[in-house]
Design a protein around this motif. Sequence first.
Motif: not given
Length: 358
Positions: A196-197, A201, A123, A150-151, A157, A154
């Motif tokens: 978040g999008r 990443m 992260s 990954y999730e 962050r 995300r």
Amino acid sequence: MPAHMLQEIASSYTTTTTITAPPSGGLQNGGEKVEKKSLYSEEDIRPEMKDDIRDPNYEDEEGPAPELEYVWRNIILMGLLHVGALYGITLVPTCKVYTWLWVLIYYTVSGLGITAGAHRLWSHRTYKARLPLKVFLIIANTMAFQNDVYEWARDHRAHHKFSETHADPHNSRRGFFFSHVGWLLVRKHPAVKEKGRLLDMSDLKAEKLVMFQRRYYIPGLLLLCFILPTLVPWYCWGETFQHSLFVATLLRYAAVLNATWLVNSAAHLYGYRPYDKNINSRENILVSLGAVGEGFHNYHHSFPYDYSASEYRWHINFTTFFIDCMAVLGLAYDRKKVSKAAILAKVKRTGDGSYKSG
Ligand SMILES: [Zn+2]
Ligand SMILES: [Zn+2]
């Protein structure tokens, strides 16, 4: 451990990058219109990423909060897990000694998969790891079953960048229960999805191991979080199936989950704020004990790029000890540590006065 080795570990940070504190938020303009401030002005501190630095320009939109949409599958599964874990507590005294050891090791390793892995490495990019360590951390992370790296990264962050707003997945302004577990039991707030999008990443998308874990996450977690920890005590030292399932698997899993969640709930509500009184995260020793070093949370939100997630190193911080041991083996390197001068400057500027030097 021989003294010279300890000395080597303790003195090996001097080669790490020293970084200075980011500027404080854009809110001190004497009532004038708040200026847009750049998020991060230091030269070359952690070129790997910037998207975990708080965005002082982002605020919640006015208007009523959207209705909670319950996710019944998660509510039922979490309910069953916790009932099973409570029953597991009653079986603890009658476990075999090897089972206790197995639980302790599994708890610690899966905890490191979150703290040293998903959190400090993936992260925040606070240090770099060579492949064998990454493989260990991705396995440990799968043992902990807290969504794939990954999730997790995300969400995390977003938690740092948009702290205590609706775009923070576990916004502590919505109360203890919501920031602890409630956020996993309802649909995400639209702001979480929207912001978040937009997070960068790309570093994780480019990491084959992280993408491999994401692809095979369900078989991986079934094997490492449930099947293996139940079968090993049963087969290897003749523990009863019941003790293996309820203590080694359900109780151990629930304990790691709750220790991690306390960082989001308790460490955002209870404790001092010696580094920055303008943010909600706090220093909480009890959380640090359970979450292998992640309770120095006012510091961590002030300096998210510090590999120790604390001003200190091994003080109630097993994760930092682990990363330092990996550094001695050559498996971890480029550990970022904030300079004392930058810390003291921040304490003076924004601390709540509780800072104790020395
Ligand atoms: Zn936090
Ligand atoms: Zn963090």
